[in-house]
Enzyme design. Structure first.
Site, PDB file in Angstrom:
ATOM      1  N   PRO A   2       8.124   6.311  -5.605  1.00  0.00           N
ATOM      2  CA  PRO A   2       7.043   5.910  -6.513  1.00  0.00           C
ATOM      3  C   PRO A   2       5.714   6.577  -6.137  1.00  0.00           C
ATOM      4  O   PRO A   2       5.303   6.547  -4.982  1.00  0.00           O
ATOM      5  CB  PRO A   2       6.959   4.395  -6.322  1.00  0.00           C
ATOM      6  CG  PRO A   2       8.266   4.012  -5.694  1.00  0.00           C
ATOM      7  CD  PRO A   2       8.705   5.185  -4.890  1.00  0.00           C
ATOM      8  N   GLU A   3       5.096   7.194  -7.108  1.00  0.00           N
ATOM      9  CA  GLU A   3       3.811   7.852  -6.918  1.00  0.00           C
ATOM     10  C   GLU A   3       2.723   7.001  -7.580  1.00  0.00           C
ATOM     11  O   GLU A   3       3.024   5.972  -8.196  1.00  0.00           O
ATOM     12  CB  GLU A   3       3.857   9.248  -7.552  1.00  0.00           C
ATOM     13  CG  GLU A   3       4.814  10.206  -6.860  1.00  0.00           C
ATOM     14  CD  GLU A   3       4.200  10.822  -5.607  1.00  0.00           C
ATOM     15  OE1 GLU A   3       2.993  10.601  -5.362  1.00  0.00           O
ATOM     16  OE2 GLU A   3       4.928  11.522  -4.886  1.00  0.00           O
TER      17      GLU A   3
END
Ligand SMILES: [Zn+2]
Length: 270
Positions: A2-3
């Site tokens: 996840p960014e």
């Protein structure tokens, strides 16, 4: 992994279920993620009302009326499951609200984390204390980058990944933003011109905002019973496209910088 846009999307999705809600039950199904859950987490959250949610870098923030904030990081594989039909093996923390919403923090690989921090101490919390400005906030400006890059011979791409200069930017977004701004990833940071920095700042924001918008539609699709929040794919112009054509017709190239792949177009980026 996840960014920032996935975390932002997750926070916006959770807001719909948690903001203004009283937490009536907190269940921990194991003692730790990457590190132990904080002592007193269950007691501190049970009965508390969620006043607001937020994000700092790649951390999600759940503020409560007890003056404390639950800070979560999704690590490599973390995601929140909204109204799951059944609690699964990797649902390590489960929140239930007064309205009957159930939210499960699921993290198969357990590289994520949960902390409980006094809300008024958040800026001084060690993981946050040295962070640079948020890329979507007003403090990230061409002059901020000009000051941070002054005299630096490190490649501009490396410095954009430095969380002390800009918080929360990941490899994909830096590659895409440099391409959009027509800046070579291996250029000495100190030699990037002010006009180029004036292209770079909006390019960073555009790339992030487009990803968040794409995630927004994912939330509408998935925020259903047993839905999931956390991941979505975007179509990139250079990232992951080695040997494929750039919009200009030249082939996208890849090289390794600081142990990570950099994708770029030699014709567009000078
Ligand atoms: Zn090109």
């Amino acid at each position: 992994m996840p960014e920032l846009p996935e975390v932002e999307t997750t926070v916006r999705g959770l807001t719909r279920y948690l903001e203004g809600e009283r937490i009536v039950r907190v269940t921990l199904n194991r003692a730790d993620l990457r590190r132990p859950f904080p002592e007193g987490l269950v007691q501190s959250l049970t009965g508390a009302t969620v006043t607001a949610l937020g994000r700092r870098a790649k951390y999600g923030l759940i503020h409560t009326d007890r003056g404390s904030t639950m800070v979560f990081h999704l690590g490599m594989s973390g995601r929140w499951r909204i109204e799951p039909e059944a609690i699964e093996k990797h649902d390590h923390l489960v929140l239930e609200t007064g309205s009957g919403h159930v939210l499960a923090l699921n993290d198969a690989r357990r590289f994520g984390s949960v902390d409980l921090i006094d809300t008024d101490q958040l800026d001084e919390w060690p993981p946050f204390a040295a962070l640079g400005p948020e890329p979507l906030g007003d403090d990230l400006s061409p002059t901020h980058l000009q000051r941070a890059f002054a005299g630096r011979i490190a490649p501009v791409k490396q410095l954009l990944l430095d969380q002390r200069i800009v918080a929360g930017l990941g490899n994909i977004y830096v590659c895409e933003a440099l391409h959009r701004a027509h800046v070579r990833p291996d250029k000495d940071a100190g030699k990037v011109s002010l006009p180029a920095l004036k292209r770079l700042v909006p390019a960073i924001r555009e790339v992030l905002n487009e990803s968040i918008a794409a995630g927004g539609s994912t939330i509408r699709d998935y925020a259903q019973p047993s839905g999931e929040l956390g991941y979505f794919a975007s179509s990139w112009q250079v990232y992951g496209r080695e040997g494929k054509p750039c919009a200009c017709g030249a082939d996208v190239q890849r090289f390794v910088q600081g142990g990570r792949s950099t994708f770029w177009c030699a014709k567009c980026q000078k």
